[in-house]
Write a protein that holds these residues in place. Structure first.
Motif, short mmCIF file in Angstrom:
data_model
loop_
_atom_site.label_atom_id
_atom_site.label_comp_id
_atom_site.label_asym_id
_atom_site.label_seq_id
_atom_site.Cartn_x
_atom_site.Cartn_y
_atom_site.Cartn_z
N ASP A 122 0.83 -1.21 0.00
CA ASP A 122 0.00 0.00 0.00
C ASP A 122 0.86 1.25 0.00
O ASP A 122 0.57 2.23 -0.70
N ALA A 123 1.93 1.24 0.79
CA ALA A 123 2.82 2.41 0.84
C ALA A 123 3.54 2.62 -0.49
O ALA A 123 3.74 3.76 -0.93
N GLN A 124 3.89 1.54 -1.17
CA GLN A 124 4.56 1.66 -2.46
C GLN A 124 3.62 2.22 -3.52
O GLN A 124 4.03 3.00 -4.38
N ARG A 125 2.35 1.83 -3.45
CA ARG A 125 1.37 2.34 -4.42
C ARG A 125 1.16 3.85 -4.27
O ARG A 125 0.81 4.54 -5.23
N GLN A 126 1.34 4.33 -3.05
CA GLN A 126 1.12 5.75 -2.79
C GLN A 126 2.35 6.60 -3.07
O GLN A 126 2.29 7.83 -2.96
N LEU A 127 3.46 5.97 -3.44
CA LEU A 127 4.66 6.74 -3.75
C LEU A 127 4.44 7.57 -5.00
O LEU A 127 3.80 7.11 -5.97
N PRO A 128 4.96 8.81 -5.04
CA PRO A 128 4.82 9.64 -6.24
C PRO A 128 5.64 9.07 -7.39
O PRO A 128 6.52 8.23 -7.19
N SER A 133 9.16 12.66 -7.59
CA SER A 133 10.02 12.37 -6.44
C SER A 133 11.38 13.04 -6.58
O SER A 133 11.98 13.46 -5.60
#
Length: 243
Positions: A122-128, A133
Motif C-alpha cells: 500500500d505504501a509503495q502504491r502511494q509513492l509519487p 520524487s
C-alpha cells in the motif's frame, strides 16, 4: 527478562494451536524430527537383499560424511546491526505521536508477516512518480529513499523490539513491553511471539508480579482490542491460581 528465539518460517506462517495462560502450548515444534521405525524383520530382509546383489565380494561404496553447521547467533547479530543503520534499510516507520523513526528491510518484513507485506504494498502504491520524487528530493534538504509507514498506536520502544524480533528472530520480553509485544504479535500475525508473551506472562503471574504487567496496559487499551483480551486472560489465570 527472557529471551525467546523464533521458529517461524520465513515465507509462510504455520498455524499453531493457540493456548491460554497456564496450559501447554500444543502444536509448538520441539525442534526434533521423528523418523519412521523399521521392524527387525524388515531390516533383516533389506540386509539379505543387499548382500545378494553384490558379487565377487564387492562392498557398497561408503556414503560421504555430511556435517550440518549453523551459526545463527552471528546471523542475528548481523541483521540487528543492519536495522540500526538507516542507510542500509528501505522501510522507515514513524512511530507514536512524536513520529520516532524505526527502520527495517522490506524483504524480511514482507516475508515474515502478511500484514507487513500488505502495508508495504500500500505504501509503495502511494509513492509519487519518479519525476515528482526527483523534484521533491531537490526541494528537501534530507532526501530519503525509504518507504514511509506511519504507526501511531504503539510505544516506540515496544515497536522497535517488535521489528527486531521480525528481523532477528529473538526478543527481550519484560513486564513493561509484554503488552505492546502481544498486541503487535496479534496485529501482525506473529504466532510464536504471541506464545512467547503468554509463557512470560504465565510465569510472571505465578511469581505474583501481575500488577507490573497491568501497568503497561493503559496505553494499549485505548488502541488495541487485543489488549483487553490480554487483561481478561491475566485476571482469569489469577483467579484459577487463587481459587
Amino acid at each position: 527478562m527472557n529471551l525467546s528465539e523464533s521458529k517461524m518460517p520465513l515465507v509462510e506462517n504455520e498455524d499453531l494451536n493457540k493456548s491460554d495462560f497456564g496450559y501447554d502450548n500444543e502444536g509448538c515444534s520441539s525442534g526434533y524430527e521423528s523418523a519412521t521405525e523399521q521392524s527387525s524383520a524388515d531390516t533383516d530382509r533389506e540386509s539379505d537383499t543387499s548382500i545378494s546383489e553384490f558379487n565377487n565380494d564387492e562392498l557398497p561404496a561408503a556414503e560421504p560424511e555430511v556435517m550440518k553447521y549453523r551459526s545463527t547467533q552471528e546471523l542475528c547479530n548481523t541483521l540487528q546491526c543492519i536495522i540500526s543503520l538507516p542507510d542500509l534499510c528501505d522501510v522507515m516507520f514513524l512511530v507514536g505521536e512524536k513520529r520516532v523513526p524505526i527502520y527495517g528491510m522490506k524483504a524480511i518484513l514482507a516475508t515474515r508477516s502478511r500484514v507487513f507485506y500488505n502495508l508495504i504494498l500500500d505504501a509503495q502504491r502511494q509513492l509519487p512518480s519518479s519525476k515528482k520524487s526527483k523534484k521533491k528530493s531537490k526541494e528537501n534538504s534530507t532526501p530519503s529513499n525509504h518507504i514511509v509507514i506511519e504507526i501511531r498506536n504503539y510505544q516506540p520502544d515496544d515497536f522497535r523490539e517488535l521489528i527486531t524480533f521480525v528481523h532477528c528472530g529473538k526478543v527481550n520480553i519484560n513486564t513493561s513491553n509484554v503488552t505492546g509485544l502481544y498486541c503487535g504479535a496479534s496485529e501482525f500475525d506473529l504466532t510464536d511471539l504471541k506464545i512467547a508473551c503468554r509463557d512470560f506472562t504465565t510465569r510472571t503471574i505465578r511469581k505474583g508480579n501481575a500488577s507490573a504487567i497491568l501497568k503497561s496496559t493503559k496505553f494499549y487499551l485505548a488502541h488495541h482490542r487485543a489488549a483487553a483480551k490480554f487483561i481478561e486472560k491475566i485476571h482469569g489465570y489469577q483467579r484459577s491460581i487463587n481459587g
